[in-house]
Every structure is written in structure tokens, then in C-alpha cells.
Design an enzyme around this catalytic site. Structure first.
Site, PDB file in Angstrom:
ATOM      1  N   SER A  79       4.981  -1.011  -3.086  1.00  0.00           N
ATOM      2  CA  SER A  79       6.269  -1.255  -2.443  1.00  0.00           C
ATOM      3  C   SER A  79       6.744  -2.692  -2.662  1.00  0.00           C
ATOM      4  CB  SER A  79       6.172  -0.985  -0.943  1.00  0.00           C
ATOM      5  OG  SER A  79       5.665   0.304  -0.705  1.00  0.00           O
TER       6      SER A  79
HETATM    7  N1  SAH Z   1       0.928   1.098   0.170  1.00  0.00           N
HETATM    8  C1  SAH Z   1       0.894   1.291  -1.255  1.00  0.00           C
HETATM    9  C2  SAH Z   1       2.124   2.024  -1.715  1.00  0.00           C
HETATM   10  C3  SAH Z   1       1.751   3.298  -2.335  1.00  0.00           C
HETATM   11  S1  SAH Z   1       3.056   4.420  -2.665  1.00  0.00           S
HETATM   12  C4  SAH Z   1       0.663  -0.031  -1.961  1.00  0.00           C
HETATM   13  O1  SAH Z   1       0.617  -1.060  -1.299  1.00  0.00           O
HETATM   14  O2  SAH Z   1       0.509  -0.020  -3.188  1.00  0.00           O
HETATM   15  C5  SAH Z   1       2.593   5.746  -1.619  1.00  0.00           C
HETATM   16  C6  SAH Z   1       1.251   6.363  -1.851  1.00  0.00           C
HETATM   17  O3  SAH Z   1       1.112   7.431  -0.924  1.00  0.00           O
HETATM   18  C7  SAH Z   1       1.022   6.971  -3.235  1.00  0.00           C
HETATM   19  O4  SAH Z   1      -0.074   6.372  -3.824  1.00  0.00           O
HETATM   20  C8  SAH Z   1       0.770   8.451  -2.940  1.00  0.00           C
HETATM   21  O5  SAH Z   1      -0.186   9.039  -3.784  1.00  0.00           O
HETATM   22  C9  SAH Z   1       0.277   8.391  -1.512  1.00  0.00           C
HETATM   23  N2  SAH Z   1       0.380   9.624  -0.735  1.00  0.00           N
HETATM   24  C10 SAH Z   1       1.383  10.534  -0.713  1.00  0.00           C
HETATM   25  N3  SAH Z   1       1.096  11.527   0.152  1.00  0.00           N
HETATM   26  C11 SAH Z   1      -0.113  11.230   0.707  1.00  0.00           C
HETATM   27  C12 SAH Z   1      -0.945  11.869   1.666  1.00  0.00           C
HETATM   28  N4  SAH Z   1      -0.625  13.019   2.267  1.00  0.00           N
HETATM   29  N5  SAH Z   1      -2.100  11.277   1.983  1.00  0.00           N
HETATM   30  C13 SAH Z   1      -2.495  10.116   1.417  1.00  0.00           C
HETATM   31  N6  SAH Z   1      -1.753   9.481   0.478  1.00  0.00           N
HETATM   32  C14 SAH Z   1      -0.574  10.021   0.143  1.00  0.00           C
END
Ligand code: SAH
Length: 235
Positions: A79
Site C-alpha cells: 500500500s
Molecule cells: N499490508 C500489505 C498489503 C498487501 S495487499 C503490505 O504491507 O504489503 C493485500 C494482501 O491481502 C494481498 O497480499 C492478498 O493476498 C491478501 N489477502 C486477500 N485476501 C486475504 C485473506 N482472506 N486472508 C489473508 N490475506 C488475504
């Protein structure tokens, strides 16, 4: 990789490089966070300390501190710094919390929480991303951040309750398990809305009552799971 070249001023190349990234972080904190109203000094300090460039793909390292999300593979993103800061500040962390992040991705948000909480569990559904996040977190020496593979829409009951929960992916609605796994006085921050745009919501649990506040508009990748979107949804 060349790691040990001595520069004319006596500094090692990797030290020079880290100092360069430190200056980029300071600029990011000043222009993107402080200037836009992030006030919590502990949050600002955490953004200074966590080396964001270690959480992006090597080909994006030059853009690591820019004012936008970046791809991390598997169609997911790390993000935008301001969004991570907004969510983190909304959790009102003091340092003694047990926190849960749903959507660990690169591990960056989890590392920020690691600086601000006592214990952090971060759950990620894509095993390859979880593995990479785990490695980065370990290399940086965090001992209070734990990356787990699974469906975060179910929370992580084995370590509940949590004083703070942050969901880093867009949900159609608030997964009930996350509210259940919030401690009394706990805060949950989650983007809720359609696949195209969402509102960042803070939920506070107090004496069994739930308060909902809207923070700002936002756009996140989808939360996919039992209480999120279905995997085959067209994005
Ligand atoms: N906080 C992260 C942003 C990742 S984007 C950072 O700092 O890099 C959102 C993430 O949520 C993705 O990697 C995606 O695979 C994950 N995601 C989506 N649905 C999910 C779920 N039900 N449980 C765990 N992770 C999930």
C-alpha cells in the site's frame, strides 16, 4: 552482489546505500505523512525506522518511497505509505497491544505494527507472499512479528483476542469473526465497499458495544475468502 566496496570517504558501499534510503524515508515522512496530517509521533518514528525498500521487489526499489502503491507479485500491492500511516494512526497504539493484520502481503504494514505493538500476527492467503514476508521480517531481526498462511476473513482464533486489527484488503462487509476476536476496548480498521472503491472504517468495541466511524475513501485489492469476495470474482 557486491557488498563491501569502500567508498572514497571511508564508508562502505552498503552503509552509503542505507544512508541514502534513510534520507528518502525522512523525505517521505515529512512530505507524505507529516504534511498531510499524520501526527502520532510514534507512528512517524516507525516509518523512519522500517526500511520500506526491503519490502518492495528489486525492480521497484527506486520507487519504494513514492506516493503510491507498488506491485509485489501475484496481482497484489504494497500500500501507499500515507494509507499505511492513516490505518496505523487510526488504531491508536500505545505499545502494549496484541495486533492482527489480515493481508500481510510484503510484510511492510506488519513490520510497522511490530515497532508499535507488543506482538503482531499477520495472516496472508498466498503462501509465496507469506514466505517472502517472513524472510524479510526475519532478516530485519523482528522477533515479535509472526506471519501465518490462511484465510484472514476467519481471523486467527488461536491467538485472539486482539487489541488492534487492521485489514489491508477490501471487504464487501466486516467479517464477523474479526469483531468477535477484538478485545474489549479494541480497534479494528478495515476498507469496506465495492470492488472499485471503499470507505476506510474504524470499529471500536467497548463494553460489548460496537461504534463505527468512517475515516476516508480508499481503494484496496480484494479480500478473498469465506467472509470476503469469492476467488473467481471478475476484477
Ligand atoms: N499490508 C500489505 C498489503 C498487501 S495487499 C503490505 O504491507 O504489503 C493485500 C494482501 O491481502 C494481498 O497480499 C492478498 O493476498 C491478501 N489477502 C486477500 N485476501 C486475504 C485473506 N482472506 N486472508 C489473508 N490475506 C488475504
Amino acid at each position: 552482489m557486491v557488498r563491501c566496496i569502500f567508498m572514497p570517504n571511508g564508508c562502505r558501499w552498503d552503509e552509503q546505500r542505507e544512508k541514502y534510503f534513510e534520507r528518502l524515508r525522512a523525505h517521505m515522512v515529512q512530505t507524505q505523512l507529516r504534511a498531510r496530517g499524520i501526527k502520532d509521533e510514534r507512528v512517524l518514528k516507525a516509518f523512519m525506522e522500517v526500511p520500506r525498500h526491503r519490502f518492495v521487489l528489486p525492480e521497484n526499489i527506486k520507487e519504494a518511497h513514492e506516493d503510491h502503491p507498488l506491485p509485489i507479485g501475484f496481482g497484489q500491492t504494497i500500500s501507499q505509505p500515507f494509507m499505511v500511516a492513516t490505518m496505523t494512526e487510526a488504531l491508536s497504539l500505545r505499545g502494549d497491544e496484541k495486533a492482527l493484520e489480515v493481508g500481510a502481503g510484503s510484510g511492510y504494514q506488519a513490520a510497522i505494527l511490530g515497532k508499535l505493538c507488543k506482538e503482531v500476527y499477520a495472516i496472508e492467503r498466498i503462501p509465496e507472499l507469506a514466505e517472502r514476508a517472513k524472510r524479510t521480517i526475519e532478516e530485519l531481526g523482528y522477533t515479535n512479528v509472526h506471519i501465518v498462511v490462511g484465510d484472514g476473513t476467519l481471523g486467527l482464533p488461536e491467538h485472539a483476542p486482539y487489541d488492534a486489527i487492521v485489514v489491508s484488503a477490501a471487504a464487501p462487509d466486516i467479517p464477523p469473526a474479526l469483531i468477535e476476536q477484538l478485545s474489549d476496548g479494541g480497534r479494528l480498521v478495515i476498507p469496506v465497499g465495492s470492488q472499485y472503491s471503499q470507505v476506510l472504517i474504524r470499529v471500536t468495541k467497548s463494553g460489548g458495544r460496537i461504534k463505527r466511524e468512517e475515516i476516508c475513501a480508499c481503494v484496496f485489492v480484494p479480500l478473498i475468502g469465506k467472509y470476503g469476495w469469492q476467488e473467481d470474482v471478475a476484477w
